[in-house]
Design a protein around this motif. Structure first.
Motif, short mmCIF file in Angstrom:
data_model
loop_
_atom_site.label_atom_id
_atom_site.label_comp_id
_atom_site.label_asym_id
_atom_site.label_seq_id
_atom_site.Cartn_x
_atom_site.Cartn_y
_atom_site.Cartn_z
N LYS A 605 0.83 -1.21 0.00
CA LYS A 605 0.00 0.00 0.00
C LYS A 605 0.87 1.26 0.00
N ASP A 606 1.98 1.20 0.76
CA ASP A 606 2.89 2.36 0.79
C ASP A 606 3.48 2.62 -0.59
N TYR A 607 3.89 1.57 -1.28
CA TYR A 607 4.48 1.71 -2.60
C TYR A 607 3.47 2.26 -3.61
N ILE A 608 2.24 1.77 -3.53
CA ILE A 608 1.20 2.25 -4.46
C ILE A 608 0.94 3.74 -4.23
N GLY A 609 0.92 4.13 -2.95
CA GLY A 609 0.73 5.55 -2.64
C GLY A 609 1.87 6.39 -3.18
N LEU A 610 3.10 5.85 -3.07
CA LEU A 610 4.26 6.57 -3.59
C LEU A 610 4.19 6.73 -5.10
#
Length: 641
Positions: A605-610
């Motif tokens: 989820k963090d990567y997708i947000g980035l």
């Protein structure tokens, strides 16, 4: 008759203006006379025009004139006219405040004028405050005015010290009289009670004014023979001349536009341009024309060398004046020239027009439409033939106005397209024409590519351009808000389609379909995670080095257009964009591995947000949660995720 006198304070910006005029324009002080004569001429113009429909308003007196009355003994100078005059309320509106142009606009221009420490001369006229220039030479100014058609006059007086008095009074005739109580002069100063000085200044600055500027002067005349004293031999005894005083007209009054263009000097043109525009700078170019045939008219147009402070203000006046047989009909004549060329100053004198013509009739008048068409054609010809350096100076000042004409003037859109200039990814900050762009296109290049945005550096480094740069294709960098409307209206140039680098499919490289399919599950997952922000996730043909970017469909609003509309307070419908990902980037492979291992991993989820935040940042946008973005970047740098 005299009404109750009241003392009032100037508004702050007026007092600041007065202080600057008094302290900063000493070396240009003779301009006060030009400004006051110009104001008087305008007042007579207005009355003369009004008398066409209300003949009784001039009370049988059509001997329009401007009179100068110097008083050397008392060190005073009087400038009077029999123009339209002002009412009590009009005096308050036009003298007590900065007229029409607006306080904010004035203060903005003031800040730009040598960091607010001095006032450049052109600001005096541009702000419609030429009256205040009287304080360059006067320590007290008295104005008495009576509006034509009224019985009551108004007296206004000030020493420029922060306040003024105003009261009702009486005046025998309509019009305005301004009395300047002159400051003491130094040895080398001009003396504005000297007849020679006044003659010189009027000839220099106001020779073309349409009404006689009169002064009662001392002159020599021949004594008639029957009044001469003769001796026994019938020879005159003593002088045969005598000194008398009589009215003398100081200006030629010959309309500059009616003269042969070869007879008018550059200096005369410069002074007339100042009279029309109140612009201290000389004009960049001029057109002096006389059209003959089934319809006849004269035209004199000037292109300014500098853009006025209020070029894009909604209430800005058009620079065209309309005359009929040298009789003023109207200024601000928008019917003579398109709005996007409203910075042009000039005069059209059409003898076949009706003096009583209204603005509504002007819009439908065949002659006026023909004049407008010819003027625009001649201006385009002039701009097209202008040498490169001069045109670049013009374009720097007025390029945005020309661009505004592209969506406004369908008939002349192609001609305007030839006049446009843009910086590109290859010009190192220099401007080129669309014609030059097409000449520089690569053999395999079919379209003209452009990108819009407010920051030139961001555009040059935009990830949207990576594939275009790899192919060595040049891209137009459009940084003016008006460019958005240009791009919508100018869909092609010389058969070449204009294509946005951030919208639609650039069709530069084919995406590997087999590889694309291997990412389809991940892309569906990302789309679901970001369904509030985006409408689709797809492999990018734009990106080569960057990992993500946002794009739109070909006919959708660009990100910059959306920003412009929102900043202007307009309601903008929600518009989801496409998240494009570079499937050749190792980060996407890493995210794919995490996804295929464990879809519940919070790192995913963090990567997708980035990915989404980086796409927004790369186009100069603002992300919703910068603190979260910083935290995730910090964790990545620390190796904790």
């Amino acid at each position: 008759m005299s009404g109750k006198k009241s003392t009032r304070k100037f508004k702050t910006e007026v007092q600041q203006l007065l202080n600057l005029i008094i302290n900063s324009l000493y070396s240009n002080k003779e301009i006060f006379l030009r400004e006051l004569i110009s104001n008087a001429s305008d007042a007579i113009d207005k009355l003369r025009f009004k008398s066409q429909t209300e003949p009784d308003i001039i009370e049988g007196d059509s001997n329009f004139h401007i009179r100068l009355t110097p008083d050397k003994e008392n060190q005073k100078l009087e400038i009077s006219d029999n123009g339209i005059g002002m009412t009590f309320d009009e005096v308050l509106e036009n003298i007590g405040t900065i007229a029409k142009s607006g306080t904010a606009a004035f203060m903005e221009a003031l800040d730009k004028s040598k960091n607010g420490s001095a006032l450049s001369p052109e600001l005096i006229g541009q702000f419609g405050v030429g009256f205040y220039s009287a304080f360059i030479v006067a320590d007290k100014v008295t104005l008495v005015t009576r509006s034509a058609g009224t019985e009551t006059a108004t007296k206004w007086e000030s020493s420029g010290d922060g306040s003024y008095t105003i009261e009702e009074t009486s005046k025998d005739t309509y019009g305005t009289t301004i009395t300047l109580h002159l400051k003491k002069t130094e040895k080398d100063d001009q003396d504005f009670t000297e007849e020679f000085t006044l003659k010189h200044v009027v000839k220099k600055h106001s020779d073309f004014v349409n009404y006689p500027v009169i002064m009662n002067v001392e002159t020599e005349e021949q004594i008639p023979e029957n009044e001469q004293i003769l001796d026994k031999e019938n020879k005159p005894v003593g002088s045969t001349t005598r000194t008398v005083r009589k009215d003398e007209t100081l200006n030629s009054m010959k309309a500059i536009w009616s003269r042969d263009k070869n007879e008018v000097t550059d200096e005369e043109h410069e002074e007339f341009f100042k009279h029309l525009s109140h612009d201290w700078n000389p004009p960049l170019e001029r057109l002096h024309m006389k059209f003959e045939g089934t319809t006849e008219y004269s035209a004199l147009l000037y292109i300014p060398s500098k853009a006025p402070f209020d070029l894009f203000h909604q209430d800005r006046k058009n620079g065209m004046h309309l005359y009929c047989k040298r009789v003023f009909i109207m200024d601000d004549c928008k019917e003579l020239i398109p709005e996007y060329l409203g910075f042009i100053h000039g005069v059209v004198d059409a003898p076949d027009l009706n003096l009583n013509i209204s603005r509504e009739i002007l819009q439908q008048d065949h002659l006026v439409r023909n004049i407008r068409k010819n003027l625009v054609k001649k201006l385009f010809d002039l701009l097209t033939k202008m040498d490169k350096e001069k045109y670049e100076n013009f374009y720097t000042e007025f390029g945005q106005s020309l661009k505004a004409g592209v969506p406004m003037d369908f008939e002349n859109k192609d001609k305007l397209s030839h006049l446009l200039r843009y910086k590109t990814t290859k010009t190192d900050g220099k401007l080129i024409s669309l014609k030059e762009y097409v000449e520089n296109m690569k053999p395999d290049q079919e379209d003209i590519y452009f990108i819009t945005g407010e920051n030139l550096n961001s555009l040059i480094n935009s990830p949207h351009l990576e594939a275009l740069k790899e192919k060595d294709y040049e891209v137009l960098l459009m940084t003016d808000p008006v460019d958005e409307w240009v791009a919508q209206s100018l869909t092609e140039y010389e058969g070449k389609k204009l294509k946005s680098a951030e919208k639609g499919d650039l069709e530069l490289d084919k995406v590997d379909e087999k590889k694309k399919d291997s990412y389809s599950a991940l892309f569906d997952f990302i789309k679901k995670q970001l369904e509030e922000e985006i409408k689709e996730v797809k492999p990018s043909s734009r990106l080569k080095d960057s990992v993500s970017c946002l794009s739109g469909d070909e006919y959708e609003m660009s990100a910059y257009m959306e920003k412009i509309l929102k900043s202007s307070g307009q309601a903008v419908p929600d518009q989801k964009r496409v998240l494009e990902l570079n499937i050749n980037h190792p980060v996407i492979d890493k995210i794919k591995n995490i996804f295929e291992t464990d879809t519940t991993n919070p790192v995913l989820k963090d990567y997708i947000g980035l990915l989404f935040d980086m796409a927004i940042i790369s186009e100069g946008g603002k992300i919703d949660n910068p603190s979260q973005f910083s935290k995730v970047i910090g964790d990545l740098m620390a190796g904790t995720i």
